[in-house]
Design an enzyme around this catalytic site. Sequence first.
Site, PDB file in Angstrom:
ATOM      1  N   GLU A 191      -1.962  -1.093  -4.073  1.00 29.46           N
ATOM      2  CA  GLU A 191      -2.498  -0.162  -3.454  1.00 29.46           C
ATOM      3  C   GLU A 191      -2.399   1.514  -3.406  1.00 29.46           C
ATOM      4  O   GLU A 191      -1.725   1.450  -3.118  1.00 29.46           O
ATOM      5  CB  GLU A 191      -3.648  -0.827  -1.531  1.00 29.46           C
ATOM      6  CG  GLU A 191      -4.607  -0.282  -1.523  1.00 29.46           C
ATOM      7  CD  GLU A 191      -5.149  -0.498  -0.066  1.00 29.46           C
ATOM      8  OE1 GLU A 191      -5.295   0.396   0.602  1.00 29.46           O
ATOM      9  OE2 GLU A 191      -4.667  -1.297   0.210  1.00 29.46           O
ATOM     10  N   ASP A 226       0.746  -0.846   0.234  1.00 28.86           N
ATOM     11  CA  ASP A 226      -0.171  -0.335  -0.157  1.00 28.86           C
ATOM     12  C   ASP A 226       1.309   0.789  -0.285  1.00 28.86           C
ATOM     13  O   ASP A 226       1.215   1.939   0.936  1.00 28.86           O
ATOM     14  CB  ASP A 226      -0.759   0.129   1.336  1.00 28.86           C
ATOM     15  CG  ASP A 226      -1.439   1.031   1.462  1.00 28.86           C
ATOM     16  OD1 ASP A 226      -1.579   1.889   0.500  1.00 28.86           O
ATOM     17  OD2 ASP A 226      -2.825   1.084   1.986  1.00 28.86           O
ATOM     18  N   GLU A 283     -10.352   3.456  -0.541  1.00 33.05           N
ATOM     19  CA  GLU A 283     -10.352   4.254   0.391  1.00 33.05           C
ATOM     20  C   GLU A 283     -10.994   5.601   0.463  1.00 33.05           C
ATOM     21  O   GLU A 283     -11.468   5.748   1.651  1.00 33.05           O
ATOM     22  CB  GLU A 283      -8.947   3.401   2.152  1.00 33.05           C
ATOM     23  CG  GLU A 283      -8.001   5.089   1.608  1.00 33.05           C
ATOM     24  CD  GLU A 283      -6.929   4.097   2.443  1.00 33.05           C
ATOM     25  OE1 GLU A 283      -7.281   4.318   3.355  1.00 33.05           O
ATOM     26  OE2 GLU A 283      -6.223   3.394   1.805  1.00 33.05           O
TER      27      GLU A 283
END
Length: 437
Positions: free
Chosen positions: A271, A245, A298
Amino acid sequence: MTTILAVEVHDVRFPTSDSADGSDAINRGDYSATYVELRTDGPHVGAGFTFTNGRGNEITVAAVKALSRHVDGKTLEEIVAAPVAFWRSLSADAQLRWLGPEKGVIHMATGALVNAVWDLRAKVEGKPLWRLLAEMPTAELVASIDFHHITDAITPDEAAAILDKGRTGLDERLAEIARDGFPSYTTSVGWLGYPDEKVRALSRAAFAEGWRAVKMKVGGPIEDDVRRARIIREEVGPDTRLMMDANQVWDVDEAIENMARLAEFDPYWIEEPTHADDVLGHARIQRAVAPIRVATGEVAANRVIFKQLLQAEAIGVMQIDACRVGGVNEVLAEIVMAAKFGVPICPHAGGVGLCEYVQHLAIFDYLRVSTSLTGRMVEYVDHLHEHFVDPVSTREGRYLVPERPGYSAEMKPESVADYSFPDGPIWSARLADGVDA
């Protein structure tokens, strides 16, 4: 009939920056919640929140207060009878919409209020939210979705067909996850601010506890990322899924170059490799790094951003967030779109209460929409669950199905009191000691 008599909102902050919990390439803050309670004339209180990172939580608190006029005094029954009209009263407020539209602080405040209403409804009906949604008639689910601006990606009829098909085998799928739990992965091993020895110890412990999917943060100096990836891979072995990420820190070309370096560790996905709004950049990265998947969502502002990511074939994993967007109604739109485009959903969690929220959404997706566990996992972060009345529970790397009525969003009164900013005893003491808030 249940009438909402008052909307109460609390600024709740936890000093997670002390231990570097939650640290990544961009963020290091105090996990916080703009926490909403809907007081009613009955025995139930609706609870909801949106998640922030400390400073600025007072802004989302103010936004909830500005929007609360659309909720205060309403009956649950009139909201349920016209769900899209209610949702639009918040997301398209004739004056406050200017501050978005449908993005940022106002939209996050919308999500906090909408989620509190769904929590209240689930409590009144005596069901956990996932069950309420999974058992809901198709027509009612479709009527809860605002299809405005997404009909070029999915129509109400297409959504209804997906949801109708999801009725087949629902009981068998429910029995399976009630027995085995829902697949998960942990991010607790690899926060960017952790020293190497802590990363190694946490990775070793996670593997011993049964986790077979873990995530690390990247986006520091590339040699540091490579070193930390090697440590984690050494501890969890070659067969454990390792996700990475970058939290949006890279440019597009930089993401492609860095993933070429990190490919030796067999990452399952990368990510947020670049700016959250860069749909075409994500698409270019996805083409370049395949078969590594690109995952994001997100901080995707709304269903329209997700629509574009799917249409552009920019992502191999869709990470819905329970409270960045406008609550359950908008998440339903995102879930059915993902199903149409054949992209698995792995919700973003962690933070304050996000694990509690998204377990319901992932379970609903499996039971009624996608009907598949292939490539599907819920993020798990072992932070702050003790502050919730109905905290998540895991076993051997899998979420156990929640059974308490509601959306698992209710915080313990003592936690709200202790960590309220700036007057709760935790923060009063810290501020008196000169700690920067």
